[in-house]
Design an enzyme around this catalytic site. Structure first.
Site, mmCIF file in Angstrom:
data_model
loop_
_atom_site.group_PDB
_atom_site.id
_atom_site.type_symbol
_atom_site.label_atom_id
_atom_site.label_comp_id
_atom_site.label_asym_id
_atom_site.label_seq_id
_atom_site.Cartn_x
_atom_site.Cartn_y
_atom_site.Cartn_z
ATOM 1 N N GLU A 94 39.855 42.678 50.995
ATOM 2 C CA GLU A 94 40.295 41.308 50.697
ATOM 3 C C GLU A 94 41.126 40.763 51.860
ATOM 4 O O GLU A 94 42.299 40.391 51.730
ATOM 5 C CB GLU A 94 41.026 41.302 49.344
ATOM 6 C CG GLU A 94 40.068 41.785 48.237
ATOM 7 C CD GLU A 94 40.722 42.067 46.895
ATOM 8 O OE1 GLU A 94 41.898 41.703 46.704
ATOM 9 O OE2 GLU A 94 40.036 42.654 46.031
ATOM 10 N N HIS A 127 44.039 45.419 48.223
ATOM 11 C CA HIS A 127 42.627 45.835 48.278
ATOM 12 C C HIS A 127 42.062 45.622 49.670
ATOM 13 O O HIS A 127 42.067 44.516 50.200
ATOM 14 C CB HIS A 127 41.824 45.059 47.233
ATOM 15 C CG HIS A 127 42.179 45.472 45.833
ATOM 16 N ND1 HIS A 127 42.276 44.600 44.777
ATOM 17 C CD2 HIS A 127 42.479 46.706 45.346
ATOM 18 C CE1 HIS A 127 42.601 45.281 43.687
ATOM 19 N NE2 HIS A 127 42.737 46.557 44.005
ATOM 20 N N GLU A 173 43.643 34.936 43.123
ATOM 21 C CA GLU A 173 42.343 35.344 43.668
ATOM 22 C C GLU A 173 41.846 34.169 44.505
ATOM 23 O O GLU A 173 41.523 33.113 43.975
ATOM 24 C CB GLU A 173 41.336 35.640 42.544
ATOM 25 C CG GLU A 173 41.738 36.804 41.648
ATOM 26 C CD GLU A 173 41.402 38.161 42.233
ATOM 27 O OE1 GLU A 173 40.886 38.227 43.372
ATOM 28 O OE2 GLU A 173 41.655 39.166 41.542
ATOM 29 N N HIS A 215 45.057 38.238 46.349
ATOM 30 C CA HIS A 215 43.765 38.941 46.349
ATOM 31 C C HIS A 215 42.647 37.953 46.667
ATOM 32 O O HIS A 215 42.860 36.757 46.783
ATOM 33 C CB HIS A 215 43.491 39.534 44.953
ATOM 34 C CG HIS A 215 44.378 40.674 44.567
ATOM 35 N ND1 HIS A 215 43.943 41.969 44.504
ATOM 36 C CD2 HIS A 215 45.693 40.700 44.233
ATOM 37 C CE1 HIS A 215 44.941 42.749 44.144
ATOM 38 N NE2 HIS A 215 46.025 42.014 43.971
HETATM 39 O O1 0X9 Z 1 41.337 43.948 39.332
HETATM 40 C C1 0X9 Z 1 42.258 43.658 40.116
HETATM 41 O O2 0X9 Z 1 43.048 44.481 40.564
HETATM 42 C C2 0X9 Z 1 42.417 42.196 40.555
HETATM 43 N N1 0X9 Z 1 41.122 41.636 40.853
HETATM 44 S S1 0X9 Z 1 40.328 42.124 42.213
HETATM 45 O O3 0X9 Z 1 38.969 41.608 42.133
HETATM 46 N N2 0X9 Z 1 41.013 41.469 43.486
HETATM 47 O O4 0X9 Z 1 40.390 43.552 42.278
HETATM 48 C C3 0X9 Z 1 43.026 41.407 39.426
HETATM 49 C C4 0X9 Z 1 44.341 41.922 38.907
HETATM 50 C C5 0X9 Z 1 44.919 40.990 37.886
HETATM 51 N N3 0X9 Z 1 46.070 41.573 37.224
HETATM 52 C C6 0X9 Z 1 45.929 42.371 36.143
HETATM 53 N N4 0X9 Z 1 44.772 42.574 35.579
HETATM 54 N N5 0X9 Z 1 47.024 42.904 35.649
HETATM 55 ZN ZN ZN Z 2 42.077 42.598 44.771
#
Ligand code: 0X9
Ligand code: ZN
Ligand code: CA
Ligand code: CA
Ligand code: CA
Ligand code: CA
Length: 428
Positions: A168, A165, A373, A300
């Site tokens: 980040e 991302h 995170e 992230h």
């Molecule tokens: O939503 C995401 O892709 C991640 N959080 S962020 O705020 N950095 O965008 C978390 C991903 C966690 N993994 C899964 N949900 N599979």
């Molecule tokens: Zn992310």
């Protein structure tokens, strides 16, 4: 043809008011940041995410989102109160680079230069190679750290992926921290020396270089999340890399089919060249029918969480994930979280996401994979901590990284099940 002059007038009027539209500037309207008051459990948060808004932060009875106007309206229709959130204090701009006050962050060129310094200083244990090219043509780079670095030895392999991302940026600094930790510590720190000697460690510091450069290039941070791949027939640019992986892609309402969304999944799994390149690389780590990568962290920000799969379902166990698998994932997750003060959770405890890298790595290869995170917990400073935080917030994960490397030979050891799953293979 009818209505066209009126449209032009509307666009001109909006431009005068400082409102950007797709027609006026060639760039679609930017998203804003909002606090949504009300959602208090995974299902309510997933309903917010299903509008196409991106959930940036989770609290007991609210979330912070990045969203466009239509997504804000859809969230209001769910019955929630939406208010705007302030951005970071404006810092003196530096064209096409981080603001002056944040110059300690590494832009793409600086990241590559730092990698080359590390490899040049430690040529026997560090090696750089390319694994592909981004949508805009930037080199995608992986660094291997191990003894006999030029030889593919029979050692447990571990993969660290960073910066899916764009906004980040702290995740790129985490990659450089890991590279320094393992190389500068080699021959100095016994524990690190033994890990480098007994593991093959791969670091991919920047999965999304185009998005990262775009995020910092406008004179102020843009809150950009996706890559910078054009979308056919749309003025909206970019695919959310972490919704583009080829395991249960788009299955479960945890991504968007609209190019306008920050969580756009792309037109097909692995349609993003940056995802395709990593996936092809991971597939090439299957040697003699066995996936060599045993453990991984995908880095992230923000929220201070250690997350384990799956994210596509609320269920604790699912096809391809037994109770022992889940217990080992949760135990190592909690173990690592006890060292950095993060909260350990299954991904879907926050909200449903499908097509994410962690689900793909576990679902396809049973790689013990975590999403970290990083700092902070709160919307301020959110994605943009001052560069003074780089040192403390990367070093904070030192012990978690070392524990993942230590358990990588047999993660089931953490639940006492090594004899069942990691029995020594006898040589005749
Ligand atoms: O939503 C995401 O892709 C991640 N959080 S962020 O705020 N950095 O965008 C978390 C991903 C966690 N993994 C899964 N949900 N599979
Ligand atoms: Zn992310
Ligand atoms: Ca500073
Ligand atoms: Ca810099
Ligand atoms: Ca080796
Ligand atoms: Ca190997």
């Amino acid at each position: 043809m009818r209505g066209r002059p009126i449209m032009v007038l509307v666009v001109l009027a909006l431009s005068c008011l400082g409102v950007t539209t797709a027609g006026a500037s060639g760039e679609p309207p930017p998203s804003g940041r909002y606090r949504v008051q009300g959602p208090s459990d995974p299902r309510e948060r997933s309903a917010v995410a299903a509008t196409g808004a991106v959930i940036d932060q989770v609290e007991a009875a609210s979330v912070v989102v990045t969203a466009g106007e239509a997504e804000v309206e859809a969230i209001r229709r769910l019955g929630y109160t939406v208010t705007t959130v302030q951005g970071p204090p404006s810092r003196e701009a530096s064209p096409f680079d981080f603001p002056v006050a944040d110059s300690g962050y590494h832009n793409y060129a600086e990241t590559i230069a730092e990698i080359d310094r590390i490899v040049a200083a430690h040529p026997t244990i560090a090696r750089r190679s390319g694994y592909g090219t981004s949508a805009e043509g930037r080199a995608l780079v992986v660094v291997k750290i191990s003894d006999n670095v030029g030889t593919d030895e029979n050692e447990p392999e571990v993969l660290f992926t960073h910066h899916q991302h764009a906004r980040e940026h702290l995740s790129v600094e985490m990659a450089l921290y890991i590279l320094h930790l393992l190389t500068d510590g080699y021959g100095v720190d016994r524990r690190i020396t033994s890990l480098v000697n007994s593991r093959e460690i791969w670091v991919m510091p920047d999965l999304n270089p185009d998005g990262g450069e775009y995020d910092i290039s406008g004179g102020s941070y843009r809150y950009w999340r996706k890559n910078r791949q054009p979308n056919a027939g749309s003025a909206y640019v970019g695919t959310d890399l972490n919704r583009n992986w080829a395991y249960r892609w788009g299955c479960c309402g945890g991504s968007s089919g609209l190019t306008s969304s920050g969580s756009y999944r792309g037109p097909a799994p692995e349609s993003a060249p940056e995802v395709r390149a990593v996936a092809n690389w991971v597939r090439r780590r299957v040697v003699g029918g066995v996936q060599q990568i045993r453990a991984a962290i995908d880095w992230h920000s923000y929220g201070e969480y250690v997350l384990w799969p799956y994210g596509f379902t609320y269920a604790d166990t699912a096809p391809g994930m037994t109770r022992d698998d889940r217990d080992a994932l949760a135990a190592l997750g909690a173990n690592m979280a006890s060292t950095n003060g993060y909260a350990a959770r299954q991904s879907s405890d926050l909200y449903i996401a499908d097509g994410a890298i962690d689900d793909w790595m576990w679902g396809t290869y049973k790689i013990f994979v975590y999403t970290f995170e990083m700092y902070p917990i709160t919307a301020s400073p959110g994605f943009y901590p001052p560069d003074e935080q780089i040192r403390p917030q990367t070093a904070r994960n030192r012990e978690a990284v070392l524990r993942l490397l230590e358990y990588a030979d047999c993660v089931y050891r953490i639940i006492g099940r090594q004899s069942a799953y990691c029995g020594v293979t006898r040589t005749p």
